[in-house]
Design an enzyme around this catalytic site. Structure first.
Site, PDB file in Angstrom:
ATOM      1  N   SER A 291      32.382  61.669  47.058  1.00 33.65           N
ATOM      2  CA  SER A 291      32.877  63.040  47.119  1.00 33.65           C
ATOM      3  C   SER A 291      32.128  63.771  48.221  1.00 33.65           C
ATOM      4  O   SER A 291      31.000  63.399  48.565  1.00 33.65           O
ATOM      5  CB  SER A 291      32.635  63.743  45.777  1.00 33.65           C
ATOM      6  OG  SER A 291      32.812  65.144  45.887  1.00 33.65           O
TER       7      SER A 291
ATOM      8  N   TYR B 163      26.721  65.910  38.911  1.00 36.76           N
ATOM      9  CA  TYR B 163      27.732  65.288  39.775  1.00 36.76           C
ATOM     10  C   TYR B 163      27.255  65.131  41.214  1.00 36.76           C
ATOM     11  O   TYR B 163      27.375  64.047  41.801  1.00 36.76           O
ATOM     12  CB  TYR B 163      29.014  66.122  39.731  1.00 36.76           C
ATOM     13  CG  TYR B 163      30.175  65.503  40.460  1.00 36.76           C
ATOM     14  CD1 TYR B 163      30.907  64.472  39.879  1.00 36.76           C
ATOM     15  CD2 TYR B 163      30.561  65.952  41.723  1.00 36.76           C
ATOM     16  CE1 TYR B 163      31.988  63.902  40.535  1.00 36.76           C
ATOM     17  CE2 TYR B 163      31.634  65.388  42.382  1.00 36.76           C
ATOM     18  CZ  TYR B 163      32.342  64.366  41.785  1.00 36.76           C
ATOM     19  OH  TYR B 163      33.410  63.794  42.445  1.00 36.76           O
TER      20      TYR B 163
END
Length: 270
Positions: free
Chosen positions: A157, A171
Site C-alpha cells: 500500500s 496497518y
C-alpha cells in the site's frame, strides 16, 4: 539465410514478452477485491491458477463465475507454515511446477493507538507481514529447487511509505514491512533469477473501504480529502491493477526486482 539467422538471434520485443500463458501462479487472498480481479485477468491471459482463500463460498463463486473451473483451489489463509505449504503443494500437485506468486491476502484494523487492543495490532501484523513471509518461505523453497527463476508479487500500500492520522498505527508499519520483505528477498534470491516486488495501491473500492463511498459524514470527508491529493481525480478500481500484475508476473519485467510499484493516480507525487 543470414537474415533468418539474425531473426533467430533477436529476442521477441513485442507483446509475447508480457505472456503468462501456461505459467503456474498461486494467488493468496483470492476472494478479496484485488485477488478476484487478478484471478479473472490471469485466467483470461492463459495462466494456470491455484486460488487460496479462507472463504470457501467465495472461492466457489469465483471459480464458477469466472469460468476457471480448472483452477486448483485451497480453502485456507496463510496463518501457519502448514497452510502456506498446503497452498504451494496444491499448485505442484495440479501443475507440477510453480512459476509465480501473488500474495493478496491481508487485513486492517483502524483505531487510535491508545484505544487499539494489542490483539488487533498482532492480527494485522500477522496477516500482512507474517502471512506474506510464510508464503514466501514455502514458495521460495520450491522456486529455488526448480532452478528456473520466478516472480513473487506482494500486495502492499502507499501507506507503507506514508503515515496516516486516521488510526493506522498497525496497518502502516505492516505495509512498510511488506515493502522491505520484498526488497530483502529480491536481494537474497536475485542470484537465482527469482524476482520479488511489492505492488502499492492507494485506496480502491473494496469491502474494506466501502465506508468511504457512503454519504456518512466521516466517509464523505475522508473521500474528499483523498481525492484532493490524487492528480487523476478519481479512486482506483481493482481492474486498474491488471496491467501492472501481468507485467510483474511475466518475462517483460525480467530486470525489475526489489521495487515498490506505486499505483496511486499520482498520490505519492504530491
Amino acid at each position: 539465410m543470414e537474415e533468418m539467422a539474425l531473426a533467430q538471434q533477436v529476442p521477441n520485443l513485442g507483446l509475447a514478452r508480457f505472456s503468462v500463458q501456461d505459467k503456474s501462479i498461486l494467488i493468496t487472498g483470492a476472494t478479496g477485491s484485488l485477488g478476484r480481479v487478478a484471478a479473472r485477468a490471469l485466467a483470461d491471459a492463459g495462466a494456470r491458477l491455484t486460488l487460496a482463500g479462507g472463504n470457501s463460498a467465495g472461492l466457489a463463486e469465483l471459480v464458477n463465475g469466472a469460468g476457471i473451473d480448472d483452477a486448483a483451489v485451497v480453502t485456507c489463509r496463510p496463518d501457519s507454515l502448514a497452510d502456506a505449504q498446503q497452498m504451494v503443494e496444491a499448485a505442484l500437485g495440479r501443475y507440477g511446477r510453480l512459476d509465480g506468486v501473488l500474495v493478496a491476502s491481508g487485513s486492517n484494523h483502524v483505531a487510535p493507538i491508545t484505544e487499539m487492543a494489542v490483539e488487533d495490532f498482532d492480527a494485522v501484523m500477522d496477516a500482512n507481514v507474517r502471512g506474506a513471509w510464510l508464503v514466501c518461505r514455502a514458495a521460495g523453497r520450491v522456486l529455488l529447487e526448480q532452478g528456473q527463476g520466478g516472480s513473487v508479487v506482494l500486495v502492499s500500500s502507499v501507506r507503507g511509505g506514508l503515515g496516516n492520522a486516521a488510526g493506522y498505527s498497525a496497518y502502516c508499519p505492516s505495509k512498510a514491512g511488506t515493502d522491505l520483505l520484498a526488497k530483502t528477498l529480491a536481494a537474497e534470491w536475485g542470484g537465482h533469477g527469482i524476482r520479488v516486488n511489492a505492488l502499492a495501491p492507494t485506496v480502491f473500492r473494496s469491502a474494506v473501504t466501502e465506508w468511504m463511498f457512503t454519504d456518512d459524514p466521516k466517509g464523505r470527508a475522508t473521500r474528499e480529502a483523498m481525492l484532493a491529493r490524487i492528480p487523476l481525480r478519481r479512486f482506483a478500481e481493482p481492474e486498474d491493477f491488471v496491467g501492472a500484475l501481468i507485467y510483474l508476473l511475466s518475462d517483460a519485467s525480467s530486470f525489475y526486482t526489489g521495487q515498490v510499484m506505486y499505483l496511486d493516480g499520482g498520490y505519492t507525487a504530491c
